[in-house]
Design a protein around this motif. Structure first.
Motif, short mmCIF file in Angstrom:
data_model
loop_
_atom_site.label_atom_id
_atom_site.label_comp_id
_atom_site.label_asym_id
_atom_site.label_seq_id
_atom_site.Cartn_x
_atom_site.Cartn_y
_atom_site.Cartn_z
N ALA A 59 22.91 27.21 -70.46
CA ALA A 59 24.24 27.69 -70.84
C ALA A 59 24.75 28.72 -69.84
O ALA A 59 25.93 28.71 -69.46
CB ALA A 59 24.20 28.28 -72.25
N GLU A 60 23.84 29.60 -69.40
CA GLU A 60 24.25 30.64 -68.44
C GLU A 60 24.75 30.01 -67.14
O GLU A 60 25.49 30.64 -66.40
CB GLU A 60 23.06 31.56 -68.13
CG GLU A 60 22.82 32.57 -69.23
CD GLU A 60 21.45 33.23 -69.13
OE1 GLU A 60 20.78 33.05 -68.08
OE2 GLU A 60 21.06 33.91 -70.09
N MET A 69 25.12 17.97 -68.13
CA MET A 69 24.16 17.95 -69.22
C MET A 69 22.77 17.62 -68.70
O MET A 69 22.63 16.78 -67.81
CB MET A 69 24.55 16.89 -70.24
CG MET A 69 25.29 17.53 -71.39
SD MET A 69 25.60 16.38 -72.69
CE MET A 69 27.07 15.63 -72.05
N THR A 90 17.85 26.01 -73.32
CA THR A 90 19.25 25.92 -73.75
C THR A 90 20.03 27.12 -73.27
O THR A 90 21.16 27.00 -72.78
CB THR A 90 19.31 25.83 -75.29
OG1 THR A 90 18.55 24.71 -75.71
CG2 THR A 90 20.75 25.68 -75.77
N GLU A 91 19.40 28.30 -73.40
CA GLU A 91 20.09 29.51 -72.98
C GLU A 91 20.28 29.59 -71.48
O GLU A 91 21.35 29.95 -71.00
CB GLU A 91 19.25 30.69 -73.40
CG GLU A 91 19.95 31.56 -74.36
CD GLU A 91 19.06 32.73 -74.65
OE1 GLU A 91 19.06 33.68 -73.85
OE2 GLU A 91 18.37 32.67 -75.67
N SER A 117 24.68 27.12 -77.00
CA SER A 117 24.28 28.45 -77.39
C SER A 117 25.55 29.23 -77.68
O SER A 117 26.48 29.21 -76.86
CB SER A 117 23.51 29.03 -76.22
OG SER A 117 22.89 30.22 -76.54
N LEU A 157 12.35 25.20 -75.65
CA LEU A 157 13.67 24.56 -75.72
C LEU A 157 14.78 25.59 -75.90
O LEU A 157 15.85 25.46 -75.30
CB LEU A 157 13.67 23.55 -76.88
CG LEU A 157 14.99 22.88 -77.22
CD1 LEU A 157 15.57 22.13 -76.03
CD2 LEU A 157 14.81 21.92 -78.40
N HIS A 158 14.52 26.61 -76.71
CA HIS A 158 15.53 27.66 -76.86
C HIS A 158 15.79 28.33 -75.50
O HIS A 158 16.94 28.58 -75.14
CB HIS A 158 15.08 28.71 -77.88
CG HIS A 158 15.26 28.25 -79.30
ND1 HIS A 158 16.35 28.62 -80.06
CD2 HIS A 158 14.53 27.44 -80.08
CE1 HIS A 158 16.25 28.06 -81.25
NE2 HIS A 158 15.16 27.34 -81.30
N VAL A 216 22.11 14.46 -79.75
CA VAL A 216 22.44 15.82 -80.16
C VAL A 216 22.65 16.67 -78.92
O VAL A 216 21.82 16.65 -78.00
CB VAL A 216 21.30 16.42 -81.02
CG1 VAL A 216 21.56 17.88 -81.33
CG2 VAL A 216 21.15 15.61 -82.31
N LEU A 217 23.76 17.37 -78.86
CA LEU A 217 24.03 18.27 -77.76
C LEU A 217 23.77 19.70 -78.22
O LEU A 217 24.38 20.16 -79.20
CB LEU A 217 25.47 18.13 -77.29
CG LEU A 217 25.84 19.14 -76.19
CD1 LEU A 217 26.44 18.42 -75.01
CD2 LEU A 217 26.79 20.21 -76.71
N LEU A 218 22.86 20.38 -77.54
CA LEU A 218 22.56 21.77 -77.90
C LEU A 218 23.42 22.71 -77.10
O LEU A 218 23.57 22.55 -75.89
CB LEU A 218 21.11 22.10 -77.55
CG LEU A 218 20.01 21.55 -78.42
CD1 LEU A 218 18.72 22.27 -78.07
CD2 LEU A 218 20.33 21.70 -79.89
N HIS A 227 24.84 22.05 -70.64
CA HIS A 227 24.36 21.87 -72.00
C HIS A 227 23.08 21.05 -71.97
O HIS A 227 22.76 20.40 -70.98
CB HIS A 227 25.40 21.14 -72.84
CG HIS A 227 26.64 21.95 -73.09
ND1 HIS A 227 26.60 23.17 -73.71
CD2 HIS A 227 27.93 21.71 -72.80
CE1 HIS A 227 27.82 23.66 -73.79
NE2 HIS A 227 28.65 22.79 -73.24
N VAL A 228 22.38 21.08 -73.09
CA VAL A 228 21.14 20.30 -73.23
C VAL A 228 21.40 19.15 -74.19
O VAL A 228 21.95 19.35 -75.28
CB VAL A 228 20.00 21.18 -73.76
CG1 VAL A 228 18.76 20.36 -74.06
CG2 VAL A 228 19.69 22.28 -72.76
N LEU A 229 21.06 17.95 -73.77
CA LEU A 229 21.18 16.79 -74.64
C LEU A 229 19.80 16.42 -75.17
O LEU A 229 18.88 16.17 -74.39
CB LEU A 229 21.77 15.61 -73.87
CG LEU A 229 21.83 14.34 -74.71
CD1 LEU A 229 23.23 13.75 -74.69
CD2 LEU A 229 20.81 13.32 -74.26
N VAL A 264 22.39 26.62 -81.17
CA VAL A 264 21.22 27.47 -81.39
C VAL A 264 21.61 28.89 -81.03
O VAL A 264 22.34 29.13 -80.07
CB VAL A 264 19.99 27.00 -80.59
CG1 VAL A 264 19.53 25.64 -81.06
CG2 VAL A 264 20.25 26.98 -79.11
N GLY A 299 17.04 34.22 -79.32
CA GLY A 299 16.08 34.12 -80.41
C GLY A 299 14.87 33.36 -79.95
O GLY A 299 14.95 32.52 -79.08
N MET A 354 28.05 11.91 -79.46
CA MET A 354 27.21 13.11 -79.47
C MET A 354 27.64 14.06 -80.57
O MET A 354 28.84 14.22 -80.82
CB MET A 354 27.32 13.82 -78.12
CG MET A 354 26.16 13.46 -77.23
SD MET A 354 26.14 14.44 -75.78
CE MET A 354 27.26 13.48 -74.80
#
Lengths: 355, 355
Positions: free
Chosen positions: A97-98, A70, A93-94, B107, A89-90, B103-105, A102-104, B75, B79, B70
């Protein structure tokens, strides 16, 4: 019976201490407070560190039982959010994820008051590293994290020396230079600038590009004004000051879209047509910039690429490849000029909308 | 020597099994596959569950070594983000922080394709529960999570029966009713509506409020149009259709600010003045709605309160208080009408800006 696969050998503080014949505390002192260690001991420990390939920035991680996969990201409390940073931030996050991360999200005030929130997340081993944004001149976070060998990278410079940690930023000066070139090409010769008060790294950078480009075109001294804050009304107040000059500018380069939108409001008040009577260029390419009624020429930041690069810089520190020694890595990306009706004599997008 | 404080007694699957004199698997079967268990055994186990106050929705958690503190939040990938949801996310992060949660984000794509991402986070015990947004009719997530006794709550209904899990939503119909009342008070008697195609719960709700309010004012049938998507150009296309009617509306209530901003663009094209010639009301109160050049009357969603309520609904399921049995809890909050120049005969904000 098959042997279990051999574990990759990890060089720890303990193995350095054992190989050097000193205590763990002494190794830690060599790394963090070398003046407390006698020269002979320090040299011996440093030789072992080199020989074993021990990397100090693994210190925090070697103490952990497991990687959390994270990355921590701080959002400022009590804000409605900043649209640019939300888009960043989007992207983060992406990209995370790839790569299996994850992002906390956590909430902390800016400056020293926010550091305990970072300390808590590290103490609880909740995150493997941090992505910073909202950086500012004198931001304490970079040095604080670097001192603790915590992997991190920032969107935005600290604008201070020495630099701590990697960062990715946008070349603000190149952006405003492009804006001036575009306006000069449209025939403008009195090109004003509306910035923030001096002392913000981002604002000073964007101002410098405007200033140098005006000089390069041989325009002589050009008028400028500083907006109090980054609100529409501050941009409007600054625009009124410039437009009330005896020889008002015919074009305004603005430090941000919010400031530029304030200028557009003043033009509307005075019955001046954006693009035809006075050209306006912003910076950021907020979603609002593309809307009818605004239609603002502006500089777009490559937020997707910035997010990918920042995540890459953090994950490089978590991976097997050690970051190269020396100056921390950074990358400066060029924004791109998006031309809309606010800087062109004919309302292009109007025509496009109504063929 | 002082005694350590007594740990609060936790009723686990194991303690139920011990008290009932059966295996853990049998208790699990009673909970998850009761048809596999003989009636007598099932009744005995159920009696013990009642007696000990064992709550099946603790099943997942009792298997964990520790709570992660958490909450997961998804998201949508690819996008640029949705400004409304980003502001909601800020509110969630802050409310969670106040109660000691992060909060854990992550995708994930919408629909069934996104469920594996939820399953992974649960399997890895990364989160204690989820906050959902971007809900839609037929959204599979609520039922999927409820079946697994995973604590969650949603911003937005699933618009399906039976409802699974708690939710907080905005009363869209009350909002558009307020819009019609306001326009009627300004003297409008031909009040059109621009919505989305039928089948979106949110859109249908907002349309119903307009329709009922027009009927309540005795206005007779009023024209409406559906925008293809939620983009400015879709709003513009729908506005042209309504304004080209033999008896065009003098006011337009729109399902969203993006659609309303498209209407404003069409008015500008045709030399019509918003508020004076045709009134326009949006829904959402995007940051852009307040900007000069847009100045849009709209319905503001109380995103801070929505965030707090949603977090509260999730944390209630994680705390000691069991949720009340029966219909899952929900709350419908009323949006508030923000009146700007687009619906008033005199440009109020213009006057306010230039006293």
């Amino acid at each position: 019976m098959a042997q279990p696969p051999e574990q990759p050998r990890t060089v720890t503080l303990t193995s350095v201490a054992a190989a050097a014949g000193v205590s763990r505390q002494t190794v830690s002192n060599v790394l963090n407070a070398p003046d407390r260690v006698r020269a002979a001991t320090r040299e011996k420990v440093e030789a072992v560190i080199r020989e074993l390939g021990y990397r100090p920035n693994r210190l925090a991680r070697s103490l952990r039982t497991r990687a959390s996969r994270m990355l921590g990201y701080c959002v400022q409390p009590r804000g409605d959010g900043n649209v640019v940073l939300d888009r960043f931030l989007h992207a983060v996050t992406e990209s995370a994820a790839e790569r299996g991360y994850h992002v906390l999200l956590f909430s902390a005030p800016p400056g020293d008051a926010g550091l305990p929130a970072y300390a808590d997340l590290l103490a609880q081993q909740t995150v493997d590293g941090f992505v910073l944004s909202d950086t500012f001149m004198g931001d304490p976070r970079q040095e604080w994290l670097a001192e603790r060998d915590v992997p991190f990278a920032a969107f935005g410079r600290s604008w201070s020396e020495p630099e701590h940690g990697g960062w990715v930023d946008v070349d603000g000066a190149a952006g405003t230079r492009d804006a001036v070139d575009h306006l000069h090409e449209q025939g403008h010769r009195r090109i004003g600038f509306i910035g923030w008060r001096p002392g913000s790294g981002v604002g000073d950078d964007r101002r410098a590009g405007w200033e140098r480009a005006c000089a390069a075109h041989g325009l002589g001294p050009q008028p400028s004004a500083a907006a109090e804050n980054n609100e529409v009304r501050d941009g409007a107040a600054a625009a009124r000051r410039l437009l009330d000059l005896p020889e008002p500018p015919t074009a305004l380069v603005c430090v941000s879209d919010m400031i530029a939108i304030g200028c557009l409001g003043v033009l509307a008040e005075r019955g001046l047509r954006p693009g035809r009577d006075v050209a306006v260029v912003g910076f950021d390419d907020l979603p609002a910039a593309a809307l009818p009624g605004i239609d603002l020429t502006t500089l777009s930041q490559p937020l997707g690429e910035i997010g990918r690069e920042v995540v890459g810089l953090v994950l490089d520190q978590l991976g097997d490849r050690a970051p190269a020694p020396g100056r921390p890595p950074h990358r400066v990306l060029r924004p791109s000029l998006v031309v809309r009706a606010s800087s062109t004599p004919f309302p292009r997008s109007q025509e496009a909308r109504n063929p």
